[in-house]
Design a protein around this motif. Structure first.
Motif, PDB file in Angstrom:
ATOM      1  N   ILE A 119       1.015  -1.233  -0.131  1.00 14.84           N
ATOM      2  CA  ILE A 119       0.108  -0.064   0.177  1.00 14.84           C
ATOM      3  C   ILE A 119       1.010   1.119   0.077  1.00 14.84           C
ATOM      4  O   ILE A 119       1.810   1.549   0.845  1.00 14.84           O
ATOM      5  CB  ILE A 119      -1.016   0.066   1.319  1.00 14.84           C
ATOM      6  CG1 ILE A 119      -1.677  -1.168   1.499  1.00 14.84           C
ATOM      7  CG2 ILE A 119      -1.876   1.507   1.277  1.00 14.84           C
ATOM      8  CD1 ILE A 119      -2.519  -1.201   2.881  1.00 14.84           C
ATOM      9  N   PRO A 120       0.843   1.874  -1.198  1.00 13.69           N
ATOM     10  CA  PRO A 120       2.100   3.098  -1.178  1.00 13.69           C
ATOM     11  C   PRO A 120       2.338   3.988  -0.127  1.00 13.69           C
ATOM     12  O   PRO A 120       3.171   4.259   0.500  1.00 13.69           O
ATOM     13  CB  PRO A 120       1.554   3.773  -2.391  1.00 13.69           C
ATOM     14  CG  PRO A 120       0.947   2.765  -3.269  1.00 13.69           C
ATOM     15  CD  PRO A 120       0.111   1.894  -2.405  1.00 13.69           C
ATOM     16  N   GLU A 121       0.805   4.082   0.753  1.00 15.79           N
ATOM     17  CA  GLU A 121       1.023   5.260   1.943  1.00 15.79           C
ATOM     18  C   GLU A 121       1.509   4.327   3.333  1.00 15.79           C
ATOM     19  O   GLU A 121       1.389   4.928   4.308  1.00 15.79           O
ATOM     20  CB  GLU A 121      -0.311   5.886   2.259  1.00 15.79           C
ATOM     21  CG  GLU A 121      -0.708   6.800   1.157  1.00 15.79           C
ATOM     22  CD  GLU A 121      -1.537   6.326   0.027  1.00 15.79           C
ATOM     23  OE1 GLU A 121      -1.632   5.015  -0.078  1.00 15.79           O
ATOM     24  OE2 GLU A 121      -2.269   7.068  -0.539  1.00 15.79           O
ATOM     25  N   VAL A 122       1.674   2.966   3.060  1.00 16.99           N
ATOM     26  CA  VAL A 122       1.873   2.237   4.327  1.00 16.99           C
ATOM     27  C   VAL A 122       3.206   1.581   4.531  1.00 16.99           C
ATOM     28  O   VAL A 122       4.201   1.685   5.314  1.00 16.99           O
ATOM     29  CB  VAL A 122       0.975   1.032   4.280  1.00 16.99           C
ATOM     30  CG1 VAL A 122       1.249   0.188   5.575  1.00 16.99           C
ATOM     31  CG2 VAL A 122      -0.403   1.624   4.758  1.00 16.99           C
ATOM     32  N   ASN A 123       3.908   1.033   3.075  1.00 18.15           N
ATOM     33  CA  ASN A 123       5.017   0.603   3.307  1.00 18.15           C
ATOM     34  C   ASN A 123       5.827   0.551   1.782  1.00 18.15           C
ATOM     35  O   ASN A 123       6.196  -0.193   1.240  1.00 18.15           O
ATOM     36  CB  ASN A 123       4.775  -1.295   3.337  1.00 18.15           C
ATOM     37  CG  ASN A 123       3.939  -1.833   2.490  1.00 18.15           C
ATOM     38  OD1 ASN A 123       3.166  -1.225   1.904  1.00 18.15           O
ATOM     39  ND2 ASN A 123       4.016  -3.183   2.491  1.00 18.15           N
ATOM     40  N   SER A 146     -10.705  -5.348   1.785  1.00 21.93           N
ATOM     41  CA  SER A 146     -10.885  -4.625   3.420  1.00 21.93           C
ATOM     42  C   SER A 146      -9.541  -4.629   4.005  1.00 21.93           C
ATOM     43  O   SER A 146      -9.436  -3.821   5.031  1.00 21.93           O
ATOM     44  CB  SER A 146     -11.604  -6.011   3.834  1.00 21.93           C
ATOM     45  OG  SER A 146     -12.729  -5.993   3.276  1.00 21.93           O
ATOM     46  N   THR A 147      -8.442  -5.448   3.728  1.00 21.50           N
ATOM     47  CA  THR A 147      -7.266  -5.318   4.284  1.00 21.50           C
ATOM     48  C   THR A 147      -6.596  -3.692   4.082  1.00 21.50           C
ATOM     49  O   THR A 147      -6.054  -3.179   4.973  1.00 21.50           O
ATOM     50  CB  THR A 147      -6.170  -6.073   3.690  1.00 21.50           C
ATOM     51  OG1 THR A 147      -6.542  -7.572   4.041  1.00 21.50           O
ATOM     52  CG2 THR A 147      -4.652  -5.711   4.397  1.00 21.50           C
ATOM     53  N   ILE A 148      -6.834  -3.347   3.065  1.00 21.81           N
ATOM     54  CA  ILE A 148      -6.124  -1.754   2.655  1.00 21.81           C
ATOM     55  C   ILE A 148      -6.866  -0.861   3.445  1.00 21.81           C
ATOM     56  O   ILE A 148      -6.116  -0.143   4.085  1.00 21.81           O
ATOM     57  CB  ILE A 148      -6.488  -1.489   1.139  1.00 21.81           C
ATOM     58  CG1 ILE A 148      -5.781  -2.729   0.342  1.00 21.81           C
ATOM     59  CG2 ILE A 148      -6.243  -0.179   0.801  1.00 21.81           C
ATOM     60  CD1 ILE A 148      -6.023  -2.205  -1.335  1.00 21.81           C
ATOM     61  N   GLY A 149      -8.243  -0.696   3.765  1.00 17.52           N
ATOM     62  CA  GLY A 149      -8.814   0.171   4.514  1.00 17.52           C
ATOM     63  C   GLY A 149      -8.276  -0.015   5.964  1.00 17.52           C
ATOM     64  O   GLY A 149      -7.807   0.884   6.885  1.00 17.52           O
ATOM     65  N   LEU A 150      -8.094  -1.393   6.470  1.00 14.64           N
ATOM     66  CA  LEU A 150      -7.846  -1.590   7.770  1.00 14.64           C
ATOM     67  C   LEU A 150      -6.297  -1.246   8.003  1.00 14.64           C
ATOM     68  O   LEU A 150      -5.957  -0.679   9.000  1.00 14.64           O
ATOM     69  CB  LEU A 150      -8.153  -3.163   7.977  1.00 14.64           C
ATOM     70  CG  LEU A 150      -7.694  -3.490   9.672  1.00 14.64           C
ATOM     71  CD1 LEU A 150      -8.582  -2.913  10.555  1.00 14.64           C
ATOM     72  CD2 LEU A 150      -7.754  -5.075   9.573  1.00 14.64           C
ATOM     73  N   ALA A 151      -5.610  -1.574   7.103  1.00 11.54           N
ATOM     74  CA  ALA A 151      -4.099  -1.274   7.302  1.00 11.54           C
ATOM     75  C   ALA A 151      -3.803   0.203   7.261  1.00 11.54           C
ATOM     76  O   ALA A 151      -2.718   0.626   7.873  1.00 11.54           O
ATOM     77  CB  ALA A 151      -3.254  -2.048   6.235  1.00 11.54           C
ATOM     78  N   LYS A 201      -7.362 -13.673   5.200  1.00 14.02           N
ATOM     79  CA  LYS A 201      -6.458 -12.523   4.515  1.00 14.02           C
ATOM     80  C   LYS A 201      -6.655 -11.582   5.165  1.00 14.02           C
ATOM     81  O   LYS A 201      -5.354 -10.912   5.634  1.00 14.02           O
ATOM     82  CB  LYS A 201      -7.400 -12.129   3.340  1.00 14.02           C
ATOM     83  CG  LYS A 201      -7.311 -13.233   2.010  1.00 14.02           C
ATOM     84  CD  LYS A 201      -7.776 -12.830   0.818  1.00 14.02           C
ATOM     85  CE  LYS A 201      -8.444 -13.679  -0.105  1.00 14.02           C
ATOM     86  NZ  LYS A 201      -9.575 -13.209  -0.828  1.00 14.02           N
ATOM     87  N   ILE A 202      -7.607 -10.962   6.193  1.00 10.46           N
ATOM     88  CA  ILE A 202      -7.518  -9.797   6.872  1.00 10.46           C
ATOM     89  C   ILE A 202      -6.843 -10.030   7.883  1.00 10.46           C
ATOM     90  O   ILE A 202      -5.975  -9.270   8.583  1.00 10.46           O
ATOM     91  CB  ILE A 202      -8.878  -9.327   7.177  1.00 10.46           C
ATOM     92  CG1 ILE A 202      -9.803  -8.940   5.606  1.00 10.46           C
ATOM     93  CG2 ILE A 202      -9.145  -8.315   8.036  1.00 10.46           C
ATOM     94  CD1 ILE A 202     -11.286  -8.862   6.009  1.00 10.46           C
ATOM     95  N   GLU A 203      -6.719 -11.268   8.448  1.00 13.81           N
ATOM     96  CA  GLU A 203      -6.123 -11.781   9.887  1.00 13.81           C
ATOM     97  C   GLU A 203      -4.370 -11.787   9.486  1.00 13.81           C
ATOM     98  O   GLU A 203      -3.700 -11.770  10.545  1.00 13.81           O
ATOM     99  CB  GLU A 203      -6.488 -13.029  10.379  1.00 13.81           C
ATOM    100  CG  GLU A 203      -8.010 -12.865  11.121  1.00 13.81           C
ATOM    101  CD  GLU A 203      -8.453 -14.123  11.493  1.00 13.81           C
ATOM    102  OE1 GLU A 203      -7.827 -14.989  11.210  1.00 13.81           O
ATOM    103  OE2 GLU A 203      -9.740 -14.026  12.089  1.00 13.81           O
ATOM    104  N   LYS A 208       1.960  -8.498   7.335  1.00 18.33           N
ATOM    105  CA  LYS A 208       3.227  -8.179   6.140  1.00 18.33           C
ATOM    106  C   LYS A 208       3.298  -6.769   6.029  1.00 18.33           C
ATOM    107  O   LYS A 208       4.371  -6.342   6.001  1.00 18.33           O
ATOM    108  CB  LYS A 208       2.750  -8.984   4.889  1.00 18.33           C
ATOM    109  CG  LYS A 208       3.954  -8.938   3.817  1.00 18.33           C
ATOM    110  CD  LYS A 208       3.851 -10.095   2.927  1.00 18.33           C
ATOM    111  CE  LYS A 208       5.064  -9.876   2.132  1.00 18.33           C
ATOM    112  NZ  LYS A 208       5.001 -10.798   0.752  1.00 18.33           N
ATOM    113  N   LEU A 209       2.279  -6.126   5.785  1.00 16.47           N
ATOM    114  CA  LEU A 209       2.189  -4.583   5.579  1.00 16.47           C
ATOM    115  C   LEU A 209       2.717  -3.781   6.614  1.00 16.47           C
ATOM    116  O   LEU A 209       3.510  -2.838   6.290  1.00 16.47           O
ATOM    117  CB  LEU A 209       0.872  -4.052   5.168  1.00 16.47           C
ATOM    118  CG  LEU A 209       0.229  -4.696   3.620  1.00 16.47           C
ATOM    119  CD1 LEU A 209      -1.347  -4.830   3.984  1.00 16.47           C
ATOM    120  CD2 LEU A 209       0.466  -3.974   2.591  1.00 16.47           C
TER     121      LEU A 209
END
Ligand code: NAP
Length: 349
Positions: A119-123, A146-151, A201-203, A208-209
């Motif tokens: 995610i460019p704004e995360v890692n 859903s991972t993207i919003g959460l991360a 996937k969400i767990e 990793k991110l």
């Protein structure tokens, strides 16, 4: 002639594929020149192969493109994959082995050791783990929608205060199941409390991110996430109710400030798809709502609201993000913009 980078979309007829076609229509750096899909679409004009469900019309330049097979004989060396996971793994490997850069929305390669999950704004620093295959190509992956919003919501909290545990309950839109997806008889007047493979996937993906890239590998973040996923009768936009336990005692205002002030490399680089503010916090107690806020920041920002104390964990809040824009096509395009600006696409035409 222009000097845009030519790109191809694999799975261009599906839910995410159509969003790629729409978002790439006027892209300043990339030109969509090839579309590919399954045998049932191959050989047809794009407008005949696709059941177009976007609000804007099919871009004129794309209508008459003939749908290609998903085989690594395409001219574009930059390929966006919106393929169904049942076929994505093998096809993406073939492309990467033949020298293509594949940025994928499918789950298949997300945990490969030589594949960054970005995610460019995360890692953005995890791009350094790209290892070119023998043919000179590589695979880069976009996380689950859903991972993207959460991360994105967790990243500034984790960096500033440390996370000990997360519990999340999702309410995921119908478009997340692809096209035509779930039958109307199943979803109208209903909530379906199961989405195959989604909770796993969400767990795992946020760990990793939010992990650290050290000595050519990712040391995963060390906390537990518990997820329950539901399909709800919303067209676009995934909502997530989150509870978090933190390592440090902090006030709600401190958390809200870290979200409001969150600005990262894509914002500094002013990348074409980067939202001005990746996280937008609402003070109104009824917000965020999918119908009102899924297109915030052109669908690339994550809306958060209702941060309050939790009697079991420390805090709870609500996240909303657009699943086919931020969570898929838009997120992938932002990754490719970051790669271009960092020199990873030098030499690709
Ligand atoms: P979809 O609507 O079912 O589209 C699937 C695409 O794959 C279609 O273009 C289809 O082509 C193509 N395809 C299927 N079988 C194929 C085969 N054997 N060979 C070549 N192409 C084949 O699915 P989607 O929702 O767009 O999802 C695409 C990918 O993105 C999936 O891996 C999904 O998990 C992921 N994703 C989806 C979302 C979302 O919100 N929908 C968000 C994040 C990630 P035809 O039309 O010719 O059959």
């Amino acid at each position: 002639m222009n000097n845009k980078i030519s790109v191809a979309v694999l799975g261009a007829t599906g839910s995410v594929g159509q969003k790629f076609v729409e978002l790439l229509a006027d892209h300043p750096w990339f030109e969509l020149t090839e579309v590919a899909a399954s045998d049932k679409s191959v050989g047809k004009k794009y407008s005949e192969a696709v059941n177009w469900v976007m609000l804007s019309p099919i871009p004129e330049k794309i209508k008459d493109l003939v749908v290609r097979k998903c085989e690594p004989d395409l001219k574009s060396k930059l390929v966006f994959s919106a393929l169904d996971a049942s076929v994505a793994g093998e096809i993406e490997t073939e492309f990467a082995n033949k020298g293509y850069y594949v940025i994928s929305n499918a789950r298949n390669h997300r945990f490969d050791d030589d594949v960054p999950l970005i995610i460019p704004e995360v890692n953005s620093d995890h791009l350094e783990m790209i290892k070119k295959r023998s043919g000179g190509g590589a695979i880069i992956t976009n996380p689950n929608c859903s991972t993207i919003g959460l991360a994105l919501a967790l990243k500034p909290i984790h960096d500033n205060f440390g996370i000990e545990a997360v519990n999340v309950v999702t309410m995921q839109a119908i478009s997340g199941a692809g096209y035509p997806g779930i039958s109307s008889m199943d979803i109208i007047d209903n909530v379906i409390p199961f989405i195959s493979g989604e909770e796993e996937k969400i767990e795992t993906e946020p760990l990793k991110l939010l992990g650290k890239h050290e000595n050519s590998k990712i040391n995963f973040a060390n906390f537990k996430i518990s997820a329950q996923c539901n399909r709800v009768a919303v067209i676009d936009g995934h909502t997530e109710c989150v509870q978090i336990k933190l390592k440090k005692k902090v006030s709600a205002d401190e958390i809200i400030d870290t979200w409001k002030n969150y600005s990262t490399l894509p914002q500094k680089l002013n990348l074409p798809s980067a939202p001005e503010h990746p996280i937008i916090y609402f003070c109104e107690e009824k917000y965020p709502q999918p119908k009102l806020h899924r297109n915030i920041g052109k669908g690339m920002a994550v809306a958060i609201g209702r941060l309050r104390e939790c009697s079991l964990f420390d805090y709870k809040f609500v996240i909303l993000s657009h699943n086919t824009i931020r969570g898929a096509a838009g997120g992938t395009i932002l990754i490719s913009e970051l790669m271009k600006s960092q020199g990873y696409l030098d030499g690709i035409l």
